[in-house]
Motif scaffolding. Structure first.
Motif: not given
Lengths: 427, 231
Positions: A13, A313, A316, B99
Motif C-alpha cells: 500500500h 481504503r 477494501e 481488491l
C-alpha cells in the motif's frame, strides 16, 4: 495473519501511494533531524566545557584552604581516608621573586612544596629532578622565556607594536634565554613585604624543569622551592595550602563529602563538573522540548496521510472485515503503516543529523573565526554539535511514539468502518 | 446446519430526533440443511439482504437466535463474528468485491493469509482452485483486466479457498449478462454437487432462484411460502 504477510500488505500500500508516503516520511525526517541537531548543540557545548575541565591535571585533586599549615593530626587523618593517595602541603610566597642569570632578569611567582610528598606523585618534570637541598629549585617550562635582557625587551616592544598595527598580538615567545637551564646557577631575590624592597640576592641551582602546561595559552614561569627554604629564609611571608590527591575521578566526590562533614574548607573541580551536568541536563531537556514541537508538526502530516489512507481504503477494509479480518488486525495494519513512516523518517533523520553535525564541526570553526576576525579556532577542540547514542535513542523514541500516536486515531476509525456501508462504496 | 428462530431487527431512519423505526425482520424462522442450495427471493427493500447480513454477522439482530453448526452466533462480538466468518462462511457479492490492487492469485489467497496459512500451502491451494474455476491463465492479472464473469469466478474461488461449509451469495449474478449468469449458476450447481457446499442465495431474479433446492420468499420482513421444495 503472519507478520511477514502483514508487512508485505503494508508495504504494497505504501508503494501504491509513493509520493504521499515519501512526502510524509520527509516531514517526519525533518522534524526528527531538527530535534537531534538542536539537542546536539547542547551536548556539543557540554562536551567542550567538560573537556576543558577534565584536561586540567587538577581534576583528581581536592584543594584544602586554611590560614595555617596543616597540623600533623589533620594530615594523618586525611592520609588515612580511603582513596587518598598523597597529601601535598605547599605555600605560595608573597610577592614576585626576581631572577638574574648572566645579563638577563625576570620575575616569577614562587611556591614552597613538600618535596617528600611531591616525590610520591607522578613526575611533572620535563627534565631534571626535584630539589633536595634548600638552594635547589625547579622552574616552570617557560621560565627561560621570561629571562630577558635589554635587547630582548627592545625586540619585544618592536614586534608588539608591529603586531598591534596588524591587529594581532605578539606573545614574546621568540625572546628569552636560549641556553641550557639544568644545573645553571641563578641569583634570586625575594620581596620583603615589610620593607617593600627586594632582599639580598641568594644563589640557587636549577635542578629540574616542569613539563609543558596542558593549556596552550598558559605561560608557566614559576619557581618551586623545597620546604627546607623556610629554614634559610624564616622571614618570608607565605600562604599555605594543601592539595589532596585522590586515586580516581569517581572517588573525588566521596572524599570531598567526607572532608566537608569534618568541617574542612575543601573544593574540587569535580563539583563544578556536577553543577555543569545539572545545568546542561536542564538545557538539553529545553532543547529537546523545542525540537519535539517540530516532530508534533510533522505528526499532523502523518495523521493526514493515515486518515486519507483509511478513507481511500474504506471498501477494501469492508472486504477484509467481511471475509473475516478481525478489528485488531485492521488496526494493526494501519498502525504498522504509520510506524513504518515514522521509522523511515527517524532513520533518515539520524543519517542527516550525523551529516549536519559532522559538517557543522568541520566548517563552523572557520566561519566563526572569519566572522569574529579572530585567530584560527580550528586548532581548539571546540565541539559545536555532538550526537551521542542516548540522543539518537531519545529522539528516535519520541519520533516513533509520535508517529504511532498519529496513526492511532485513523487506525481506530478503520476498525469502526461498517462492512455493509463499506461494501456499498463504488470503486 | 443453519437454524434461525424468531429473528427481529429494526432500523432507525431519518434525522436525529425525528427518527422513524422500520421493522425489517419480523420474526424470521427457517432451517437449512447441509449441502442444500437455498434461495431467498424478494423485492428490493423486502429485508432479504438484511437477513443475509445478520446471518453473516455484519449486524446484530435485535432479538432471535441464529444457530450455525449448533453454535449460537446472534450474540457474538465483532471479533468473534470475524473469526467465525473466516472459518464457516464464504461470500459472493453482486459487485464481486475484489481488491483492485491485488492480482487474481492474491485476491483468492487473502482468506488463507488471514488464517495465517504459510505461503507454500497457499500457493498449492490457490493453484488447485484456479484450475477448478478455470482461471489458471489469468492468475497474475488484476481484477480490472478481467470480464465480469471472470471476476465473479475469482470471487467464488475466494469464497471457497478456506473450505467453508456455507457460501452466502448476495445477488451473485446481479452485475452479469444472461450468458455469463448461466455460466456462474452452472458453476454454483457443480460446486454444490461436487463439494457438498451449502449455498444461501439472495436474489430478486427468479431464474437464479430456480437452481435452488428450496426457495423462501421475503415480503415486508416476513419470510413467506417457506419450506417449498422446488426441485
Amino acid at each position: 495473519m503472519l507478520f511477514k504477510d502483514q508487512l508485505q500488505f503494508v508495504l504494497q500500500h505504501m508503494k501504491k501511494n509513493k509520493l504521499r508516503v515519501t512526502m510524509t516520511v520527509l516531514a517526519a525526517m525533518i522534524g526528527c533531524a531538527f530535534l537531534i541537531v538542536l539537542a546536539s548543540i547542547g551536548f556539543g557545548i557540554q562536551q567542550t566545557m567538560e573537556n576543558e575541565i577534565l584536561n586540567d591535571e587538577a581534576i583528581t585533586q581536592i584543594e584544602l584552604w586554611g590560614d595555617e599549615i596543616l597540623s600533623e593530626k589533620d594530615q594523618e587523618y586525611i592520609e588515612g581516608i580511603d582513596h587518598v593517595n598523597v597529601v601535598l602541603n605547599k605555600a605560595d610566597i608573597s610577592g614576585m621573586v626576581k631572577s638574574t642569570l648572566e645579563d638577563r632578569e625576570g620575575e616569577s611567582n614562587a611556591s614552597i612544596v613538600d618535596m617528600e610528598a611531591q616525590q610520591q606523585l607522578p613526575s611533572t618534570l620535563s627534565e631534571g629532578r626535584l630539589p633536595k637541598e634548600p638552594n635547589e629549585i625547579v622552574v616552570g617550562y617557560h621560565y627561560a622565556q621570561n629571562l630577558l635582557n635589554e635587547e630582548d625587551i627592545a625586540a619585544i616592544e618592536q614586534k608588539s607594536q608591529k603586531a598591534e598595527q596588524e591587529g594581532t598580538y605578539y606573545d614574546s615567545s621568540e625572546e628569552g634565554y636560549k641556553g641550557e637551564l639544568l644545573n645553571k646557577e641563578v641569583t634570586l631575590q625575594f620581596y620583603d613585604e615589610n620593607t617593600q624592597e627586594y632582599m639580598e640576592p641568594a644563589t640557587f641551582t636549577i635542578v629540574g624543569v616542569l613539563s609543558r602546561p596542558s593549556y596552550e595559552w598558559f605561560v608557566d614561569s614559576k619557581i618551586m622551592f623545597s620546604d627546607s627554604l623556610l629554614g634559610e629564609f624564616p622571614e618570608l611571608i607565605t600562604y599555605p595550602a594543601t592539595t589532596i590527591y585522590v586515586d580516581s575521578i569517581e572517588n573525588v566526590m566521596p572524599v570531598l563529602e567526607l572532608l566537608k562533614e569534618q568541617n574542612y574548607q575543601v573544593y574540587s573541580q569535580v563539583e563544578q563538573l556536577e553543577e555543569l551536568d545539572m545545568f546542561f541536563l536542564i538545557f538539553k531537556i529545553g532543547l529537546i522540548f523545542i525540537g519535539t514541537i517540530a516532530i508534533l508538526i510533522a505528526s499532523i502530516g502523518i495523521f493526514n496521510t493515515m486518515t486519507m489512507a483509511v478513507t481511500e481504503r474504506t471498501r477494501e477494509i469492508g472486504v477484509l472485515k467481511a471475509i473475516g479480518a478481525s478489528p485488531s488486525l485492521i488496526q494493526r495494519l494501519f498502525l504498522m503503516e504509520s510506524t513504518f513512516i515514522g521509522l523511515l523518517g527517524t532513520m533518515l533523520a539520524v543519517i542527516v543529523s550525523y551529516a549536519v553535525s559532522f559538517a557543522a564541526n568541520a566548517i563552523l570553526p572557520y566561519v566563526v573565526s572569519f566572522a569574529l576576525s579572530d585567530e584560527d579556532l580550528s586548532s581548539y577542540e571546540i565541539t559545536f554539535s555532538l550526537i551521542p547514542w542516548s540522543l539518537v535513542v531519545i529522539a528516535g523514541g519520541i519520533s516513533l511514539a509520535v508517529a504511532i500516536l498519529s496513526g492511532l486515531r485513523p487506525a481506530r476509525n478503520a476498525t469502526k468502518i461498517e462492512v455493509i456501508q463499506a461494501l456499498r462504496q463504488e470503486l | 446446519m443453519i437454524t434461525v428462530k424468531s429473528l427481529h431487527h429494526t432500523f432507525s431512519i431519518g434525522k436525529k430526533g425525528h427518527e422513524r423505526k422500520v421493522e425489517v425482520l419480523k420474526g424470521i424462522n427457517f432451517h437449512i440443511q447441509t449441502g442444500e442450495i437455498v434461495a431467498i427471493v424478494g423485492k428490493s427493500g423486502s429485508g432479504k439482504s438484511t437477513l443475509l447480513q445478520t446471518i453473516a454477522g455484519f449486524m446484530k439482530p435485535d432479538s432471535g437466535s441464529i444457530l450455525v453448526n449448533n453454535t449460537e452466533i446472534a450474540g457474538f462480538t465483532e471479533k468473534q463474528s470475524a473469526a467465525f466468518r473466516l472459518d464457516h462462511f464464504g461470500f459472493i457479492f453482486q459487485n464481486f468485491q475484489l481488491l483492485p490492487s491485488q492480482t487474481v492469485f492474491e485476491n483468492i489467497e487473502l482468506p488463507l493469509k488471514l488464517k495465517g496459512v504459510s505461503r507454500a500451502i497457499r500457493e498449492k491451494k490457490v493453484a488447485e482452485l484456479l484450475k477448478k474455476v478455470g482461471l489458471t491463465s489469468v492468475a497474475d492479472h488484476y481484477p480490472n483486466e478481467l470480464s465480469g464473469g471472470q471476476q465473479q469466478r475469482v470471487s467464488i474461488a475466494r469464497a471457497m479457498i478456506t473450505n467453508p461449509p456455507i457460501i452466502l451469495a448476495d445477488e451473485p449474478t446481479g452485475s452479469l449478462d444472461s450468458q455469463t449468469e448461466q455460466e456462474i449458476l452452472s458453476l454454483i450447481r457443480l460446486l454444490n454437487k461436487n463439494e457438498n457446499l451449502t449455498f444461501v442465495i439472495i436474489t430478486h431474479d427468479e431464474e437464479v432462484a430456480s437452481i435452488a433446492d428450496r426457495q423462501f420468499r421475503m415480503t415486508d420482513g416476513v419470510l413467506v411460502g417457506g419450506m417449498l421444495h422446488v426441485i
